[in-house]
Design an enzyme around this catalytic site. Structure first.
Site, PDB file in Angstrom:
ATOM      1  CB  THR A 338     -48.299   3.344 -14.204  1.00 14.77           C
ATOM      2  OG1 THR A 338     -47.354   2.262 -13.318  1.00 14.77           O
ATOM      3  CG2 THR A 338     -47.665   4.588 -14.252  1.00 14.77           C
ATOM      4  CG  HIS A 390     -45.099  19.846 -25.375  1.00 15.01           C
ATOM      5  ND1 HIS A 390     -46.181  20.191 -25.888  1.00 15.01           N
ATOM      6  CD2 HIS A 390     -44.455  20.402 -24.743  1.00 15.01           C
ATOM      7  CE1 HIS A 390     -46.242  21.445 -25.214  1.00 15.01           C
ATOM      8  NE2 HIS A 390     -45.187  21.456 -24.497  1.00 15.01           N
TER       9      HIS A 390
END
Length: 419
Positions: A338, A390
């Protein structure tokens, strides 16, 4: 007679919202002509008439939610009536035989009766000379039809605010229970706008991404000097040869592919307790449109040249803004890029595009003083951000991925070997 049904909307999409009707009841319809537009979670879909005839019934209104197979309209055989010919009759023409001569005053009485919009508006407007307060939606529509700004006029100037001649008119006072507390709280200079289906879905998915993933963001900065120098030297010849500009997205797409090859867990997704590691590189490119953010996918980016990447991005972005993308072009991405720098963003934390586990955010290029070989120099610098899940990507791996992107951009010739 033919029923118009909601068509198949694509994989995993089972319902839609009526966005707009392109035809009205009584209009002639040709086979193959679009008569309505449906809003889905990702793209808008046109409803096509399968038979010619007249649209006699519209069964679902704008804003209604419909499922695949629902009947939303009816088309009957025949031709639309010629309304203009009837309206062109002179006013002094003899009345049709069906009209009884004993009731000549009926048209006059009907003409004097207020319309439904005006009657509803009178319930919410003060007497002439008083300022208008808290206009209702019906009054807004009535004023809009007359081109009137409610904030700049008094109630009496609308032609809608005069008190009825009867002194006692309890029905003119709206029932408080009809108006919800949230509607009553609106001020005259506020308006309520219903979110489109796409905007509501974007909001839902972004919240879900934050709730379901252990999302973390790491940052770095990139010296854009060499990329900018190549673009300056090659842009004219590149455009002349390929018909498209040499932008930054092709460099970053190549750099991301090179980094994903070294750190494949960032090109994966979680399914239950399994990790699905993908060895193909379908890169989603975020595009801002009037209806919200969409992410069309550049397939097999590792096999494309710079020119092919730029051509595909330009084509996808143009069709995204024209709302002409297919569902297949929005599905199956493995990683997303993006570019907030297009709008001047200097620094941001992009949100994951689930079920992907990585997204790279590009930002504005700004000249800043930096240390180069012990000397302070002014260089065009860009902050880049990597948000990652994560749960399967460790911090060291994420940081190393971003450092690899930085290295490849600052040494663009290496993109030919690693990207």
């Amino acid at each position: 007679m033919a029923e118009v049904k909601v068509p198949s909307l694509g994989e995993s999409i089972v319902e839609a919202t009526i966005g707009q009707w392109l035809k009205r009841e009584g209009d002639a319809v040709e086979s193959g002509e679009a008569i309505a537009e449906l809003e889905t979670d990702k793209v808008n879909v046109e409803v096509i008439a399968e038979e010619s005839g007249v649209l006699t019934q519209i069964l679902k209104q704008v804003g209604d939610t419909v499922a695949i197979g629902d009947v939303i309209a009816v088309i009957a055989e025949g031709q639309a009536p010629s309304a203009p010919a009837q309206q062109s009759q002179p006013s002094n023409q003899a009345q049709p035989e069906e009209v009884k001569p004993s009731a000549p005053s009926a048209p006059q009485v009907q003409a004097q009766a207020p319309s439904a919009q005006q009657a509803s508006a009178q319930q919410q407007v003060s007497v002439p000379g008083e300022l208008l307060v808290r206009p209702t939606p019906s009054l807004r529509r009535a004023a809009a039809a007359q081109g009137i700004d409610l904030r700049q006029v008094q109630a009496g100037a609308l032609g809608l605010g005069a008190k009825p001649s009867a002194p006692a008119a309890p029905q003119a006072t709206p029932a408080p229970a009809v108006q919800s507390a949230s509607q009553a709280a609106l001020r005259p200079d506020e308006e309520r706008i219903r979110m489109s289906r796409r905007r509501a879905t974007i909001a839902k998915r972004l919240v879900e991404a934050q709730h379901t993933a252990a999302m973390l963001t790491t940052f770095n900065e990139v010296d854009m000097s060499r990329v900018m120098e190549i673009r300056k030297r090659r842009k004219d010849a590149f455009r002349e040869k390929y018909g498209v500009g040499l932008g930054y997205m092709s460099f970053f797409t190549k750099a991301v592919v090179g980094a994903l090859k070294q750190f494949p867990l960032l090109n994966a997704e979680i399914q239950g307790e399994d990790m699905i590691v993908k060895h193909h590189y379908d890169i989603g490119i975020a595009v801002a449109t009037e209806g919200g953010l969409v992410v069309p996918v550049v397939r097999n980016a590792d096999r494309l040249t710079f020119a092919e990447i730029e051509q595909q991005i330009a084509d996808l972005a143009a069709r995204a803004r024209a709302n002409k993308l297919s569902l297949e072009e929005l599905q199956g991405g493995t990683f997303t890029i993006t570019n907030g720098g297009t709008f001047g963003s200097l620094f941001s934390t992009p949100i994951l595009n689930a079920p992907q586990v990585g997204i790279l955010g590009m930002h504005n290029i700004v000249e800043r003083p930096v240390a180069v070989n012990g000397q302070v120099e002014i260089r065009p610098m860009m902050y880049i951000a990597l948000s990652y899940d994560h749960r399967i990507v460790d911090g060291a791996e994420a940081v190393s991925f971003l450092v690899t992107v930085k290295r490849l951009i600052e040494d663009p010739e290496s993109l030919l070997l690693e990207g």
